[in-house]
Design an enzyme around this catalytic site. Sequence first.
Site, mmCIF file in Angstrom:
data_model
loop_
_atom_site.group_PDB
_atom_site.id
_atom_site.type_symbol
_atom_site.label_atom_id
_atom_site.label_comp_id
_atom_site.label_asym_id
_atom_site.label_seq_id
_atom_site.Cartn_x
_atom_site.Cartn_y
_atom_site.Cartn_z
ATOM 1 N N LYS A 190 33.701 52.707 36.176
ATOM 2 C CA LYS A 190 32.907 51.290 36.156
ATOM 3 C C LYS A 190 31.225 51.741 36.346
ATOM 4 O O LYS A 190 30.937 52.660 35.923
ATOM 5 C CB LYS A 190 33.357 50.147 37.163
ATOM 6 N N ASN A 223 38.528 54.824 35.643
ATOM 7 C CA ASN A 223 37.512 53.864 35.378
ATOM 8 C C ASN A 223 36.395 53.785 36.412
ATOM 9 O O ASN A 223 36.673 53.220 37.510
ATOM 10 C CB ASN A 223 38.034 52.475 35.293
ATOM 11 N N HIS A 254 38.833 45.653 29.013
ATOM 12 C CA HIS A 254 39.013 45.557 30.427
ATOM 13 C C HIS A 254 38.592 44.028 31.058
ATOM 14 O O HIS A 254 37.712 43.243 30.298
ATOM 15 C CB HIS A 254 38.110 46.224 31.227
ATOM 16 N N SER A 283 44.382 48.700 42.120
ATOM 17 C CA SER A 283 44.647 49.154 43.259
ATOM 18 C C SER A 283 45.545 50.043 43.484
ATOM 19 O O SER A 283 46.241 50.445 44.496
ATOM 20 C CB SER A 283 44.785 48.048 44.372
ATOM 21 N N GLU A 325 46.963 45.721 33.718
ATOM 22 C CA GLU A 325 46.036 45.431 35.015
ATOM 23 C C GLU A 325 46.233 43.932 35.504
ATOM 24 O O GLU A 325 45.182 43.135 34.853
ATOM 25 C CB GLU A 325 44.797 46.083 34.690
ATOM 26 N N GLY A 378 40.825 45.916 42.272
ATOM 27 C CA GLY A 378 39.719 45.789 43.400
ATOM 28 C C GLY A 378 40.236 45.170 44.667
ATOM 29 O O GLY A 378 39.398 45.082 45.730
HETATM 30 P P1 PGA Z 1 40.908 49.419 41.019
HETATM 31 O O1 PGA Z 1 40.352 48.924 39.282
HETATM 32 O O2 PGA Z 1 41.529 50.583 40.892
HETATM 33 O O3 PGA Z 1 39.843 49.307 41.740
HETATM 34 O O4 PGA Z 1 41.721 48.129 41.192
HETATM 35 C C1 PGA Z 1 41.292 49.218 38.411
HETATM 36 C C2 PGA Z 1 40.382 48.824 37.136
HETATM 37 O O5 PGA Z 1 39.792 48.025 37.006
HETATM 38 O O6 PGA Z 1 40.548 49.596 35.907
#
Ligand code: PGA
Length: 250
Positions: free
Chosen positions: A8, A6, A96, A207, A165, A171
């Site tokens: 984003k 992802n 999401h 993460s 998630e 994040g």
């Molecule tokens: P992250 O994001 O790996 O940066 O924690 C995962 C997501 O939001 O799909």
Amino acid sequence: MIIAANFKMNLTPRKIHEYLHVLEQKQEYSSYAHINIILFPNMASLMSDEVLRGCALSSLTLGAQNAYPAFNGAFTGEIGAEILEELNISTLMIGHSERREIFNETQEFCQKKFDFYKKLNFKILYCIGEPLHIRKNGQHELKNYLNMQLCNIDVSYNNLIIAYEPIWAIGSGISAEAHVIEETHQLIKEILQNNNASNIPLLYGGSVKTDNVREILMLDGVDGVLVGSASLSPYEFSAILQVAVELQKI
Ligand code: PGA
């Protein structure tokens, strides 16, 4: 095994084109043959011929991070099914936590999107996950919360992938602990089974990075991962793919 990225609101079409080159140089794409790799770039990149060509050549699936539940129409700023169909995009992420929280997308709206794109037979990556205060309130509340996020979602849909998630891990750089992932996946699989859906792939996200992906992918009930920050570097993402390739061989 499913490895999804992802991006984003990161990486431009040009950067993604370069990204695909690096990925290709790092590894023969044929070694990824048994891994289902799905990239979710921003919309502008989905419209780039170079990105589309790069992904088609390497049999990576491209998905949209968002779409409005209509074919076309007066929905300023949105992307609808007609546009996605012309781009040959038939994979969509729904639910999401950033869309739920930042853009105030309600469960009803997620359900509306789900129903609309299900009718068009899209592959749907449907995300669920609890905020920290819900987790702190114990197992009963956690179960109710996850149940609510799956409420009125046809989990028997055969083109469905679910990503768990936990919001507090996204994040943060620190993923949920292995036993938490395993227990929660077990809980979600029970919810799915109670709804006559036992074969839905369940991904973990939050993460995931090179350091922890092996342990996470080896957990019971984890059918793949959804990677955010760590997918932004083609070097790190190809290292993650390499782990998936190795685990496939075991
Ligand atoms: P992250 O994001 O790996 O940066 O924690 C995962 C997501 O939001 O799909």
